[in-house]
Design an enzyme around this catalytic site. Structure first.
Site, PDB file in Angstrom:
ATOM      1  CG  PHE A  34       8.599   6.283  -0.061  1.00  8.61           C
ATOM      2  CD1 PHE A  34       9.007   7.236   0.871  1.00  8.61           C
ATOM      3  CD2 PHE A  34       7.376   6.462  -0.692  1.00  8.61           C
ATOM      4  CE1 PHE A  34       8.220   8.340   1.156  1.00  8.61           C
ATOM      5  CE2 PHE A  34       6.579   7.572  -0.408  1.00  8.61           C
ATOM      6  CZ  PHE A  34       7.007   8.508   0.514  1.00  8.61           C
ATOM      7  CG  ASP A  93       3.928   0.089  -1.286  1.00 11.29           C
ATOM      8  OD1 ASP A  93       3.170   0.386  -2.231  1.00 11.29           O
ATOM      9  OD2 ASP A  93       4.352   0.919  -0.461  1.00 11.29           O
ATOM     10  CE  LYS A 142       3.873   7.618  -6.190  1.00 14.11           C
ATOM     11  NZ  LYS A 142       4.488   6.946  -5.060  1.00 14.11           N
TER      12      LYS A 142
HETATM   13  C1  PLP Z   1       4.345   7.063  -3.593  1.00 12.93           C
HETATM   14  C2  PLP Z   1       4.386   5.834  -2.811  1.00 12.93           C
HETATM   15  C3  PLP Z   1       3.637   5.687  -1.624  1.00 12.93           C
HETATM   16  C4  PLP Z   1       2.843   6.815  -1.018  1.00 12.93           C
HETATM   17  O1  PLP Z   1       1.805   7.226  -1.850  1.00 12.93           O
HETATM   18  P1  PLP Z   1       1.008   8.575  -1.520  1.00 12.93           P
HETATM   19  O2  PLP Z   1      -0.140   8.549  -2.462  1.00 12.93           O
HETATM   20  O3  PLP Z   1       1.963   9.705  -1.764  1.00 12.93           O
HETATM   21  O4  PLP Z   1       0.597   8.510  -0.102  1.00 12.93           O
HETATM   22  C5  PLP Z   1       3.650   4.454  -0.990  1.00 12.93           C
HETATM   23  N1  PLP Z   1       4.368   3.438  -1.476  1.00 12.93           N
HETATM   24  C6  PLP Z   1       5.109   3.539  -2.605  1.00 12.93           C
HETATM   25  C7  PLP Z   1       5.867   2.354  -3.104  1.00 12.93           C
HETATM   26  C8  PLP Z   1       5.160   4.739  -3.300  1.00 12.93           C
HETATM   27  O5  PLP Z   1       5.907   4.864  -4.392  1.00 12.93           O
END
Ligand code: PLP
Length: 399
Positions: free
Chosen positions: A139, A224, A253
Site C-alpha cells: 500500500f 515506504d 503518518k
Molecule cells: C498510509 C500509507 C500511505 C498513504 O498515506 P496518506 O497520508 O494516506 O496518503 C502510503 N504508504 C504507506 C505504507 C501507508 O501506510
C-alpha cells in the site's frame, strides 16, 4: 449539543462516501483515550491509523503548535523557513538521509520518490531505467502514481489507465525480485513491513538481500516507511531494525504527532536530481507542521522512549499469542514493535464492533486481520484490558 447520530446524519448527507465509518463521532482525545459525542470513553488501539504514536494531544506537540500559531502559519517555499530547515537537520541527523523534501501526506511522499527515482536515471542519461518494482499486497497511497505502485486490484478498480512503468512481484520472495530486475529497473519500492496489506513481516534476510540485488543492478532501493516510521516498530525507522539502508525513504503518518506532514528523504547522491522546478508542494514544510514534527521528533528520540515501546510491544505480542493458543479461529499472530496483527479464519468485523462497544478501538484490514497499532505510550494494563475483551469476543465466534 449534537449527538453521535446528528453527526452521522450530516456526514451521510454532505460528505463523500469514501469511507466505511463506525457509528461514533470522536470529539476529544488525551493520551491513549478518546471520547465520542455521547461522552463514552475508548482506549485507542488504532491511533488514527498509526498517526497518534505519541498519544492524543501530546503536551509538547500542542505547545509547539500554539506557539507557532501565534507567530507564523504559512509563507511559501519562495523563502527560507526556519522550522523546516531545523526539522530537515534533525531528520537527517537521525537517519541515513542527507536531504529531505517536505510534503503533506504519505501518498505525496511516494509520488515524490517515484519522480526522484526516474529523474535520477534521466540525469545519468540512463533513459531506459523507468521501471519500478513493487510488491503484491503493498500500500503506497491513493493518488494516481502511488495507487499504480500499490499492487492490490481492489485499489486499482475503476481508475484505469494506471501510470505505466510498474512491475509487481510477491512480497518476501527474493527470487521473484531477482527475476524481475533488469537494465530497465529504476527502483524497488517496498514497505519494510507491509501495513495495510495485512501486517506482513518479511524474513530476516529479505531486505538485506534486496539491498544487495539493487546495488548489483544499479537500481535504487526505496523504503515506504509511512506506516513503520517514528517508532512504530520500536526503532525510529524500521530500516534500523532490519539493518538495511535504502536510498530513499518516504515518511508521513506519525511524523507530525497528529498534524499533517510528510517527507521524502534521500542520500545527497540521489536527491541532487531534484533542482529548482523539479517538484513542489505549496504547504510542504510549512512552519506550523514543521514545529509540530520537531516537537514530536524530540519525544520519539528521548532517551528510553522507544525502548519502552519496544518492551510494551513484546508484552502485547506474548499476550496475543496466549489468546491464539486458546482459540481455534485464530490463524496467526504477527508483527513487530507496536505494529501487531491477529489473522482470523473468518471476517473480523464483528470483533471490531464488540471491542468498540466495550470501549476499545481496533481495526480490521484485508477482511480477516485484526490490526493493533496503539499509541506507543500504551500501558500493559490497557493491553490486558483489551485482551480480556478480545478473549470474550473470540469465544463468542467459536462453535
Ligand atoms: C498510509 C500509507 C500511505 C498513504 O498515506 P496518506 O497520508 O494516506 O496518503 C502510503 N504508504 C504507506 C505504507 C501507508 O501506510
Amino acid at each position: 449539543m449534537k449527538s453521535n447520530e446528528d453527526v452521522i446524519k450530516i456526514t451521510a448527507k454532505h460528505v463523500a462516501s469514501t469511507y466505511g465509518r463506525f457509528p461514533i463521532a470522536l470529539v476529544r482525545g488525551k493520551g491513549t483515550k478518546v471520547w465520542d459525542r455521547s461522552g463514552k470513553k475508548y482506549t485507542d488501539f488504532v491511533s488514527g491509523i498509526a498517526v497518534d504514536n505519541l498519544g492524543h494531544c501530546h503536551p509538547s506537540v500542542v505547545a509547539a503548535i500554539q506557539q507557532q500559531a501565534e507567530q507564523l502559519l504559512h509563507v511559501s517555499n519562495l523563502y527560507h523557513i526556519e522550522p523546516q530547515s531545523q526539522l530537515a537537520a534533525e531528520l537527517t541527523r537521525h537517519s541515513f538521509a542527507d536531504k529531505v523534501f517536505f510534503c503533506n501526506s504519505g501518498t505525496e511522499a511516494v509520488e515524490a520518490a517515484i519522480k526522484l527515482a526516474r529523474k535520477y536515471f534521466y540525469d545519468k542519461s540512463d533513459t531506459k531505467r523507468k521501471e519500478i518494482i513493487t510488491m503484491k499486497n503493498s500500500f503506497h497511497g491513493r493518488t494516481m502514481g502511488s495507487l499504480s505502485a500499490t499492487a492490490q486490484k481492489k485499489i486499482h478498480w475503476g481508475f484505469q489507465p494506471l501510470l505505466s512503468g510498474f512491475k509487481y512481484v510477491a512480497f518476501n520472495d527474493i527470487q521473484a525480485v531477482k527475476k524481475a530486475l533488469s537494465q530497465k529497473t529504476c527502483a524497488v519500492l517496498v514497505e519494510p513491513i507491509q501495513g495495510e496489506g495485512g501486517v506482513n513481516v518479511p524474513d530476516k534476510n529479505y531486505l538485506k538481500e534486496l539491498r544487495k540485488l539493487c546495488t548489483q543492478n544499479k537500481s535504487l532501493l526505496i523504503f515506504d516507511e509511512v506506516q513503520t516510521g517514528f517508532g512504530r516498530t520500536g526503532k525510529l525507522f524500521a530500516y534500523k531494525r532490519f539493518g538495511v539502508k535504502p536510498d530513499i525513504m518516504t515518511l508521513a503518518k506519525a511524523m507530525g504527532g497528529g498534524i499533517a506532514i510528510g517527507a521524502m528523504a534521500a542520500t545527497e547522491k540521489v536527491m541532487k536530481s531534484f533542482v529548482p522546478g523539479s517538484h513542489a508542494a505549496t504547504f510542504g514544510g510549512n512552519p506550523l507542521a514543521c514545529q509540530a514534527a520537531l516537537a514530536a521528533l524530540k519525544v520519539y528520540t528521548q532517551d528510553g522512549f522507544l525502548q519502552k515501546a519496544e518492551q510494551t510491544g513484546k508484552y502485547f505480542l506474548s499476550r496475543l499469542n496466549e489468546l491464539a493458543e486458546q482459540s481455534s479461529i485464530v490463524n496467526e499472530v504477527r508483527g513487530v514493535g507496536l505494529l501487531l496483527a491477529m489473522e482470523l479464519n473468518q471476517p473480523g468485523s464483528r470483533i471490531v464492533l464488540d471491542c468498540m462497544q466495550q470501549g476499545y478501538l481496533i481495526n480490521c484490514i484485508q477482511q480477516n486481520v485484526l490490526r493493533f497499532i496503539p499509541p506507543l505510550i500504551v500501558t500493559e494494563k490497557e493491553i490486558d484490558g483489551l485482551i480480556k475483551v478480545l478473549a470474550k469476543s473470540l469465544e463468542k465466534l467459536e462453535i
